[in-house]
Design a protein around this motif. Sequence first.
Motif, PDB file in Angstrom:
ATOM      1  N   THR B  66       0.847  -1.212   0.000  1.00  0.00           N
ATOM      2  CA  THR B  66       0.000   0.000   0.000  1.00  0.00           C
ATOM      3  C   THR B  66       0.875   1.252   0.000  1.00  0.00           C
ATOM      4  O   THR B  66       1.974   1.259   0.554  1.00  0.00           O
ATOM      5  CB  THR B  66      -0.912   0.068   1.241  1.00  0.00           C
ATOM      6  OG1 THR B  66      -0.104   0.162   2.422  1.00  0.00           O
ATOM      7  CG2 THR B  66      -1.830  -1.141   1.349  1.00  0.00           C
ATOM      8  N   SER B  83       3.400   0.317   3.105  1.00  0.00           N
ATOM      9  CA  SER B  83       3.545  -1.003   3.707  1.00  0.00           C
ATOM     10  C   SER B  83       3.920  -1.976   2.608  1.00  0.00           C
ATOM     11  O   SER B  83       3.573  -1.778   1.438  1.00  0.00           O
ATOM     12  CB  SER B  83       2.267  -1.443   4.424  1.00  0.00           C
ATOM     13  OG  SER B  83       1.249  -1.731   3.499  1.00  0.00           O
ATOM     14  N   LYS B  96       7.690  -8.351   6.673  1.00  0.00           N
ATOM     15  CA  LYS B  96       6.751  -7.257   6.443  1.00  0.00           C
ATOM     16  C   LYS B  96       7.367  -5.962   7.004  1.00  0.00           C
ATOM     17  O   LYS B  96       8.011  -5.977   8.046  1.00  0.00           O
ATOM     18  CB  LYS B  96       5.413  -7.534   7.115  1.00  0.00           C
ATOM     19  CG  LYS B  96       4.759  -8.817   6.603  1.00  0.00           C
ATOM     20  CD  LYS B  96       3.408  -9.063   7.215  1.00  0.00           C
ATOM     21  CE  LYS B  96       2.381  -8.090   6.685  1.00  0.00           C
ATOM     22  NZ  LYS B  96       2.209  -8.210   5.219  1.00  0.00           N
ATOM     23  N   SER B  98       6.840  -1.418   7.387  1.00  0.00           N
ATOM     24  CA  SER B  98       6.117  -0.167   7.182  1.00  0.00           C
ATOM     25  C   SER B  98       7.155   0.941   7.187  1.00  0.00           C
ATOM     26  O   SER B  98       8.154   0.856   7.911  1.00  0.00           O
ATOM     27  CB  SER B  98       5.104   0.089   8.295  1.00  0.00           C
ATOM     28  OG  SER B  98       4.161  -0.948   8.355  1.00  0.00           O
ATOM     29  N   GLN B  99       6.911   1.966   6.413  1.00  0.00           N
ATOM     30  CA  GLN B  99       7.871   3.062   6.312  1.00  0.00           C
ATOM     31  C   GLN B  99       7.120   4.342   5.980  1.00  0.00           C
ATOM     32  O   GLN B  99       6.143   4.322   5.225  1.00  0.00           O
ATOM     33  CB  GLN B  99       8.884   2.739   5.198  1.00  0.00           C
ATOM     34  CG  GLN B  99      10.058   3.696   5.133  1.00  0.00           C
ATOM     35  CD  GLN B  99      11.227   3.108   4.338  1.00  0.00           C
ATOM     36  OE1 GLN B  99      11.079   2.090   3.666  1.00  0.00           O
ATOM     37  NE2 GLN B  99      12.378   3.755   4.407  1.00  0.00           N
ATOM     38  N   PHE B 118      11.535   3.796   9.397  1.00  0.00           N
ATOM     39  CA  PHE B 118      11.376   2.425   8.899  1.00  0.00           C
ATOM     40  C   PHE B 118      11.225   1.465  10.067  1.00  0.00           C
ATOM     41  O   PHE B 118      11.985   1.524  11.039  1.00  0.00           O
ATOM     42  CB  PHE B 118      12.613   2.024   8.072  1.00  0.00           C
ATOM     43  CG  PHE B 118      12.610   0.591   7.615  1.00  0.00           C
ATOM     44  CD1 PHE B 118      12.094   0.255   6.370  1.00  0.00           C
ATOM     45  CD2 PHE B 118      13.109  -0.421   8.424  1.00  0.00           C
ATOM     46  CE1 PHE B 118      12.083  -1.077   5.946  1.00  0.00           C
ATOM     47  CE2 PHE B 118      13.093  -1.747   8.008  1.00  0.00           C
ATOM     48  CZ  PHE B 118      12.578  -2.073   6.766  1.00  0.00           C
ATOM     49  N   ARG B 119      10.283   0.546   9.936  1.00  0.00           N
ATOM     50  CA  ARG B 119      10.113  -0.515  10.943  1.00  0.00           C
ATOM     51  C   ARG B 119       9.726  -1.818  10.261  1.00  0.00           C
ATOM     52  O   ARG B 119       8.881  -1.836   9.370  1.00  0.00           O
ATOM     53  CB  ARG B 119       8.991  -0.156  11.929  1.00  0.00           C
ATOM     54  CG  ARG B 119       9.401   0.770  13.052  1.00  0.00           C
ATOM     55  CD  ARG B 119      10.161   0.049  14.134  1.00  0.00           C
ATOM     56  NE  ARG B 119      10.604   0.961  15.193  1.00  0.00           N
ATOM     57  CZ  ARG B 119      11.392   0.586  16.197  1.00  0.00           C
ATOM     58  NH1 ARG B 119      11.805  -0.658  16.312  1.00  0.00           N
ATOM     59  NH2 ARG B 119      11.766   1.451  17.108  1.00  0.00           N
ATOM     60  N   ASN B 121       7.681  -5.226  10.660  1.00  0.00           N
ATOM     61  CA  ASN B 121       6.493  -5.617  11.418  1.00  0.00           C
ATOM     62  C   ASN B 121       6.620  -7.094  11.744  1.00  0.00           C
ATOM     63  O   ASN B 121       6.219  -7.936  10.942  1.00  0.00           O
ATOM     64  CB  ASN B 121       5.218  -5.394  10.604  1.00  0.00           C
ATOM     65  CG  ASN B 121       5.052  -3.956  10.149  1.00  0.00           C
ATOM     66  OD1 ASN B 121       4.788  -3.693   8.982  1.00  0.00           O
ATOM     67  ND2 ASN B 121       5.214  -3.016  11.074  1.00  0.00           N
ATOM     68  N   TYR B 122       7.189  -7.366  12.883  1.00  0.00           N
ATOM     69  CA  TYR B 122       7.390  -8.768  13.242  1.00  0.00           C
ATOM     70  C   TYR B 122       6.055  -9.450  13.514  1.00  0.00           C
ATOM     71  O   TYR B 122       5.151  -8.848  14.091  1.00  0.00           O
ATOM     72  CB  TYR B 122       8.297  -8.878  14.462  1.00  0.00           C
ATOM     73  CG  TYR B 122       9.709  -8.480  14.155  1.00  0.00           C
ATOM     74  CD1 TYR B 122      10.534  -9.303  13.407  1.00  0.00           C
ATOM     75  CD2 TYR B 122      10.206  -7.259  14.599  1.00  0.00           C
ATOM     76  CE1 TYR B 122      11.827  -8.929  13.116  1.00  0.00           C
ATOM     77  CE2 TYR B 122      11.500  -6.870  14.313  1.00  0.00           C
ATOM     78  CZ  TYR B 122      12.314  -7.720  13.569  1.00  0.00           C
ATOM     79  OH  TYR B 122      13.588  -7.336  13.281  1.00  0.00           O
ATOM     80  N   ALA B 123       5.968 -10.705  13.095  1.00  0.00           N
ATOM     81  CA  ALA B 123       4.718 -11.449  13.297  1.00  0.00           C
ATOM     82  C   ALA B 123       4.625 -11.899  14.761  1.00  0.00           C
ATOM     83  O   ALA B 123       5.587 -11.783  15.509  1.00  0.00           O
ATOM     84  CB  ALA B 123       4.670 -12.642  12.368  1.00  0.00           C
TER      85      ALA B 123
END
Lengths: 123, 123
Positions: B66, B83, B96, B98-99, B118-119, B121-123
């Motif tokens: 997205t 994302s 995964k 997101s930024q 920037f991160r 996204n740990y499951a």
Amino acid sequence: MDPDALAKAFVEHYYTTFDNNRPGLASLYQDGSMLTFEGQKIQGSPNIVAKLTSLPFSQCHHSITTVDCQPSAATNGMLVFVSGNLQLAGEQHALKFSQMFHLLPTPQGSYYVLNDIFRLNYA
Amino acid sequence: MDPDALAKAFVEHYYTTFDNNRPGLASLYQDGSMLTFEGQKIQGSPNIVAKLTSLPFSQCHHSITTVDCQPSAATNGMLVFVSGNLQLAGEQHALKFSQMFHLLPTPQGSYYVLNDIFRLNYA
């Protein structure tokens, strides 16, 4: 208060209000505020709160995983980037989300949300 | 060009450059640019590119899921929220991420990155 502590305090206040008194979020937005919620663009505090209070779940709980912040180009503005989990009542699994806020200072010494972008992170 | 198309074009350019010619990202940052990468704060184009080129993987591929954008408080500035998935060479599963970017116009009619967070996204 240093910016990271301010950002964290704002984020805790925002999600506590979201989870316990969603209409109370109105005071955190203004007429020029923008929300993009899962791709839908909404402008202005009344429309934003109407959207957030009409989401198809009544009870939820946000757990914050990370909060990052940077100063924005606006005077005393702050960019805040959040990742976390959203637990909906009656659902077994929490949803992962990311959200960014652009906060601007108010004359009262507090902050309001000028920009807000929210996305669920689907697995 | 409408803002959403601009944001999408920037994002495609950014990740194509990241995946194929990481040192080339230098031209997208300036001295005042800020990167927060997994919580680590870095400032200035040379330091940012040094960080990005020293990440512990040589080959990667970003897939964008997205792209959201909003005008920022800065004149002709733009907030962009992304994302997506990051596939590292030799790894079975994509990560995964997101930024967010805060883009400001350059005198040449292009954009540079003032803010970048920037991160994973740990499951």
